[in-house]
Enzyme design. Structure first.
Site, PDB file in Angstrom:
ATOM      1  N   HIS A 117       8.238  21.482 -19.759  1.00  0.00           N
ATOM      2  CA  HIS A 117       7.136  21.757 -20.700  1.00  0.00           C
ATOM      3  C   HIS A 117       7.686  22.604 -21.848  1.00  0.00           C
ATOM      4  CE1 HIS A 117       3.447  23.253 -22.427  1.00  0.00           C
ATOM      5  NE2 HIS A 117       2.817  22.274 -21.806  1.00  0.00           N
ATOM      6  N   GLY A 175      -4.246  20.745 -21.468  1.00  0.00           N
ATOM      7  CA  GLY A 175      -4.309  22.178 -21.183  1.00  0.00           C
ATOM      8  C   GLY A 175      -5.741  22.665 -21.232  1.00  0.00           C
ATOM      9  N   GLY A 176      -6.137  23.192 -22.385  1.00  0.00           N
ATOM     10  CA  GLY A 176      -7.442  23.831 -22.554  1.00  0.00           C
ATOM     11  C   GLY A 176      -8.632  23.073 -21.989  1.00  0.00           C
ATOM     12  N   GLY A 211      -2.464  23.430 -27.984  1.00  0.00           N
ATOM     13  CA  GLY A 211      -3.316  24.616 -28.043  1.00  0.00           C
ATOM     14  C   GLY A 211      -3.724  25.010 -29.455  1.00  0.00           C
ATOM     15  N   SER A 253      -4.001  19.163 -27.416  1.00  0.00           N
ATOM     16  CA  SER A 253      -5.400  19.236 -27.858  1.00  0.00           C
ATOM     17  C   SER A 253      -6.214  17.989 -27.499  1.00  0.00           C
ATOM     18  CB  SER A 253      -5.475  19.539 -29.365  1.00  0.00           C
ATOM     19  OG  SER A 253      -4.857  20.782 -29.640  1.00  0.00           O
ATOM     20  N   ASN A 285      -3.297  20.639 -16.858  1.00  0.00           N
ATOM     21  CA  ASN A 285      -2.306  21.719 -16.706  1.00  0.00           C
ATOM     22  C   ASN A 285      -3.006  23.054 -16.978  1.00  0.00           C
ATOM     23  OD1 ASN A 285      -0.118  23.410 -16.694  1.00  0.00           O
ATOM     24  ND2 ASN A 285       0.803  22.604 -18.573  1.00  0.00           N
ATOM     25  N   TRP A 286      -3.296  23.761 -15.922  1.00  0.00           N
ATOM     26  CA  TRP A 286      -4.027  25.025 -16.077  1.00  0.00           C
ATOM     27  C   TRP A 286      -3.184  26.126 -16.705  1.00  0.00           C
ATOM     28  CZ3 TRP A 286      -6.425  25.260 -10.459  1.00  0.00           C
ATOM     29  CH2 TRP A 286      -7.432  24.303 -10.360  1.00  0.00           C
ATOM     30  N   LYS A 287      -1.879  25.932 -16.735  1.00  0.00           N
ATOM     31  CA  LYS A 287      -0.967  26.982 -17.226  1.00  0.00           C
ATOM     32  C   LYS A 287      -1.245  28.270 -16.446  1.00  0.00           C
ATOM     33  CE  LYS A 287      -0.616  24.427 -21.490  1.00  0.00           C
ATOM     34  NZ  LYS A 287      -0.400  24.396 -22.930  1.00  0.00           N
ATOM     35  N   GLU A 322       6.605  25.084 -23.305  1.00  0.00           N
ATOM     36  CA  GLU A 322       6.505  26.539 -23.085  1.00  0.00           C
ATOM     37  C   GLU A 322       7.628  27.017 -22.169  1.00  0.00           C
ATOM     38  OE1 GLU A 322       2.426  26.422 -21.837  1.00  0.00           O
ATOM     39  OE2 GLU A 322       1.858  25.827 -23.865  1.00  0.00           O
ATOM     40  N   GLU A 344       4.421  15.440 -25.914  1.00  0.00           N
ATOM     41  CA  GLU A 344       3.584  16.533 -26.415  1.00  0.00           C
ATOM     42  C   GLU A 344       4.191  17.118 -27.688  1.00  0.00           C
ATOM     43  OE1 GLU A 344       1.138  18.303 -22.890  1.00  0.00           O
ATOM     44  OE2 GLU A 344       2.892  19.514 -23.305  1.00  0.00           O
TER      45      GLU A 344
END
Ligand SMILES: O=C[C@H](O)COP(=O)(O)O
Length: 252
Positions: A95, A234-235, A173, A213, A9-11, A97, A167
């Site tokens: 998600h 993500g990251g 993150g 993470s 997930n590049w966000k 966010e 999640e």
């Protein structure tokens, strides 16, 4: 045997050239294995170009959200029909966010899950607790409620084809990964909830990912757990090399 699904997930990251470069590099190096599915969840502007680039490869392309209506006066929104028309095959829904900053609720997540299936998109439904909820011992109840609402009024076949991403919000993150035991405990509970809502057989087919993470250093241990069938990352999905390592871990 469930396959592993690794979704990056590049966000809200990458410019068009970087997105292209990523897919060009990754698509030729992906492990050719039916044990694993690799997905990139791209910002809207690059979806069309990435679908084109990924054609004929095993890489799938996902959107990070969508509206539940097919069309209409919803300025700034993107409909499920538009995503399907582009050749997008997965969509991330609910998600944390989106829930926190854009008023996504269990009710809209459920509407979106129905809309996704109507248009042939596979939903990746995110659930998870806050740190306060974990400390108050509310994790299991909270996740059960989110899963139950998200899956409301779906057929058993649709439930079997829904991907659920657990999640824990406190692990997103932050560099704090849930231990693999903590993560698996909740994923097992999610499978039991799905079994209660449908049947044991249907629940045994559902892909349940862990997210928060995840990185090459911890992915093996997480994927070795009985009820963790992949990762929403993500990251560590932003660089081709680490994304590929995660997918390779899924192919083992
Ligand atoms: O969608 C991905 C998750 O929010 C996890 O993000 P992270 O891997 O950067 O912790």
């Amino acid at each position: 045997m469930r396959k592993k699904v690794i979704a990056g997930n590049w966000k809200m990251n990458k410019l068009a050239s970087e997105a292209n470069q990523f897919v060009d590099e990754v698509k030729v190096k992906l492990p050719q294995s039916d044990k694993v599915e690799a997905i990139v969840c791209s910002p809207f502007p690059y979806l069309a170009q990435l679908v084109e680039k990924a054609k004929g490869t095993t890489l799938a392309v996902a959107a990070q959200t969508m509206h539940y209506e097919e069309s209409g006066a919803f300025t700034g929104e993107v409909s499920p029909e538009m995503l399907a028309d582009l050749g997008v095959t997965y969509v991330v829904l609910g998600h944390s966010e989106r829930r926190e900053y854009y008023n996504e609720t269990d009710e809209t997540v459920n509407k979106k899950v129905h809309a996704a299936f109507k248009h042939g998109l596979t939903p990746i439904v995110c659930v998870g607790e806050t740190l306060e909820q974990r400390e108050a011992n509310e994790t299991m109840d909270h996740v059960e409620m989110q899963v139950t609402k998200a899956l409301e009024a779906l057929s058993e076949e649709q439930v079997a084809n829904t991907i659920i991403a657990y999640e824990p919000i406190w692990a997103i993150g932050t560099g704090k990964t849930a231990t693999s035991e903590q993560a698996n405990e909740v994923c097992t509970h999610i499978r039991e909830v799905v079994a209660k809502l449908t049947s044991k057989e249907t629940a045994s087919k559902v892909i349940i990912q862990y997210g928060g993470s995840v990185k090459p250093a911890n992915v093996d241990e997480l994927l070795a757990q009985s009820d963790i069938d992949g990762a929403l990352v993500g990251g560590a999905s932003l660089e081709p090399a680490s994304f590929l390592q995660l997918v390779e871990a899924g192919a083992k």
